[in-house]
Design a protein around this motif. Structure first.
Motif, short mmCIF file in Angstrom:
data_model
loop_
_atom_site.label_atom_id
_atom_site.label_comp_id
_atom_site.label_asym_id
_atom_site.label_seq_id
_atom_site.Cartn_x
_atom_site.Cartn_y
_atom_site.Cartn_z
N LEU A 186 0.82 -1.20 0.00
CA LEU A 186 0.00 0.00 0.00
C LEU A 186 0.86 1.26 0.00
CD1 LEU A 186 -2.70 1.50 0.24
CD2 LEU A 186 -2.59 1.11 2.72
N THR A 187 1.85 1.30 0.89
CA THR A 187 2.68 2.50 0.97
C THR A 187 3.53 2.68 -0.29
OG1 THR A 187 4.32 1.23 2.26
CG2 THR A 187 2.74 2.59 3.48
N GLN A 188 3.98 1.59 -0.89
CA GLN A 188 4.73 1.70 -2.14
C GLN A 188 3.84 2.25 -3.25
OE1 GLN A 188 6.44 -2.17 -2.93
NE2 GLN A 188 8.24 -1.76 -1.66
N GLU A 189 2.59 1.79 -3.30
CA GLU A 189 1.67 2.30 -4.31
C GLU A 189 1.41 3.80 -4.10
OE1 GLU A 189 -2.94 1.70 -5.85
OE2 GLU A 189 -2.11 0.35 -4.33
N LEU A 190 1.21 4.20 -2.85
CA LEU A 190 0.98 5.61 -2.56
C LEU A 190 2.21 6.45 -2.89
CD1 LEU A 190 -0.91 5.16 0.82
CD2 LEU A 190 -1.88 6.12 -1.29
N ASN A 191 3.38 5.88 -2.66
CA ASN A 191 4.61 6.60 -3.00
C ASN A 191 4.76 6.76 -4.51
OD1 ASN A 191 7.77 5.90 -3.79
ND2 ASN A 191 7.53 7.56 -2.32
N LEU A 204 7.34 1.76 20.99
CA LEU A 204 7.56 2.13 19.59
C LEU A 204 8.87 2.88 19.38
CD1 LEU A 204 3.96 3.44 18.83
CD2 LEU A 204 4.90 1.25 18.06
N ALA A 205 9.38 3.49 20.44
CA ALA A 205 10.50 4.42 20.34
C ALA A 205 11.75 3.87 19.65
CB ALA A 205 10.85 4.96 21.73
N PRO A 206 12.17 2.63 19.90
CA PRO A 206 13.40 2.15 19.27
C PRO A 206 13.38 2.17 17.74
CG PRO A 206 12.78 0.71 21.08
CD PRO A 206 11.62 1.63 20.83
N TYR A 207 12.21 2.27 17.16
CA TYR A 207 12.09 2.21 15.71
C TYR A 207 11.78 3.58 15.10
CZ TYR A 207 11.90 -2.44 17.51
OH TYR A 207 12.19 -3.58 18.22
N ASP A 208 11.92 4.62 15.94
CA ASP A 208 11.93 6.01 15.48
C ASP A 208 10.65 6.43 14.78
OD1 ASP A 208 13.03 8.53 15.12
OD2 ASP A 208 13.95 8.00 13.20
N PRO A 209 9.51 6.45 15.49
CA PRO A 209 8.28 6.97 14.86
C PRO A 209 8.38 8.46 14.63
CG PRO A 209 7.92 6.58 17.19
CD PRO A 209 9.29 6.04 16.89
N LEU A 210 7.70 8.92 13.60
CA LEU A 210 7.65 10.36 13.32
C LEU A 210 7.00 11.09 14.50
CD1 LEU A 210 8.06 12.69 11.30
CD2 LEU A 210 5.83 12.10 10.30
N PHE A 265 3.73 8.28 6.44
CA PHE A 265 2.43 7.62 6.56
C PHE A 265 2.05 7.55 8.04
CE2 PHE A 265 4.90 6.02 3.06
CZ PHE A 265 4.05 6.17 1.98
N LYS A 266 0.73 7.53 8.29
CA LYS A 266 0.25 7.38 9.66
C LYS A 266 -0.51 6.08 9.81
CE LYS A 266 -2.63 10.47 11.50
NZ LYS A 266 -3.02 11.75 12.12
N LEU A 267 -0.10 5.28 10.79
CA LEU A 267 -0.67 3.96 11.05
C LEU A 267 -1.32 3.94 12.43
CD1 LEU A 267 2.41 1.83 9.90
CD2 LEU A 267 0.40 2.39 8.52
N SER A 268 -2.01 2.85 12.72
CA SER A 268 -2.51 2.58 14.06
C SER A 268 -1.51 1.69 14.79
CB SER A 268 -3.87 1.88 13.99
OG SER A 268 -4.23 1.38 15.27
N PRO A 269 -1.34 1.88 16.09
CA PRO A 269 -0.46 0.98 16.83
C PRO A 269 -1.14 -0.30 17.30
CG PRO A 269 -1.25 2.68 18.30
CD PRO A 269 -1.84 2.98 16.94
N TRP A 324 11.78 6.61 4.83
CA TRP A 324 10.36 6.84 5.02
C TRP A 324 10.04 7.06 6.48
CZ3 TRP A 324 7.08 3.16 1.41
CH2 TRP A 324 7.35 3.51 0.07
N GLU A 325 8.99 7.84 6.72
CA GLU A 325 8.55 8.15 8.08
C GLU A 325 7.21 7.47 8.37
OE1 GLU A 325 10.25 9.72 10.25
OE2 GLU A 325 11.39 11.37 9.38
N PHE A 326 7.04 7.04 9.63
CA PHE A 326 5.79 6.43 10.07
C PHE A 326 5.37 7.05 11.41
CE2 PHE A 326 7.67 3.32 7.26
CZ PHE A 326 6.60 2.93 6.47
#
Length: 234
Positions: free
Chosen positions: A28-33, A100-106, A41-45, A77-79
């Motif tokens: 999905l994100t590749q298609e949007l890109n 979530l912090a170790p994976y650097d969320p936006l 992109f903004k996701l749900s946790p 890319w940012e999430f």
């Protein structure tokens, strides 16, 4: 809001808002890109019902999910993650955000309800990720209180301009007219019951819209005992 425009261009993100399986999210994100150029992109946790599981499992699953998303996505890319104010204990919001912090969320957006501003200062002080809120605040005074408390990093005001007007009892709301003309939401006359019809619209020459702005208009316009609805009518 803080003195006028300061830049000609701003980065944008695309809201996915769910937590699709990593291969689905990648596609999905590749298609949007490829189609639109999005790189954020903004996701749900939430990969499970957060109320039906031990909270530690919810946090561990969110962390594992984000780690996998990172591993299969371009590194630039940012999430961001939108928690939809579904957490009622600040300590749980801290636990999830820091998982979530170790994976650097936006950013980590609105994990708790926004009404008690002092809690946001405490929350931000304990989180290792940027904390975002603002779309459920509708008055300049609310943002001043949030800024004073040091309660967020990105401040996300609603797209429509809403302000109570004590000098105009019964009107109370001004909203960007573009929020009324979107195809994304139900028709305005369906959103507003007749008792809320006294809404004044003022054009501000910008193309923005928000379901939060629409709902904020309803709540603000109905702000009298026994008339404030408890859930959006759509």
């Amino acid at each position: 809001m803080l003195g006028g425009p300061v830049r000609d261009r701003v980065p944008v993100y695309c809201g996915v808002y769910t937590a699709p399986d990593p291969p689905v999210c990648r596609d999905l994100t590749q298609e949007l890109n490829e189609r639109y150029g999005f790189t954020a992109f903004k996701l749900s946790p939430y990969r499970r019902d957060p109320y039906a599981s031990r909270w530690g499992n919810v946090c561990a699953e969110a962390a594992g999910y984000f780690a996998e998303i990172r591993s299969i996505s371009p590194p630039e890319w940012e999430f961001a993650f939108e928690a939809h104010a579904r957490i009622f204990e600040p300590r749980q919001a801290i636990q999830l955000g820091n998982a979530l912090a170790p994976y650097d969320p936006l950013w980590f957006e609105e994990p708790i309800r926004p009404e008690y501003i002092p809690a946001w200062g405490h929350l931000r002080a304990q989180l290792d990720v940027p904390l975002a809120t603002g779309e459920s605040l509708f008055l300049p005074q609310d943002f001043l209180a949030l800024l004073t408390a040091g309660g967020a990093d990105p401040y996300l005001p609603v797209d429509g301009y809403l302000e109570l007007r004590p000098d105009r009892p019964g009107w109370g709301v001004e909203i960007d007219e573009s929020a009324l003309g979107t195809d994304d939401y139900v028709r305005w006359e369906r959103v507003l019951p007749r008792r809320f019809h006294r809404i004044r619209v003022r054009s501000r020459r910008r193309r923005t819209s928000s379901a939060g702005a629409l709902w904020g208009a309803i709540v603000a316009a109905a702000h009298s005992p026994g008339r404030c609805p408890t859930s959006p009518p759509w």
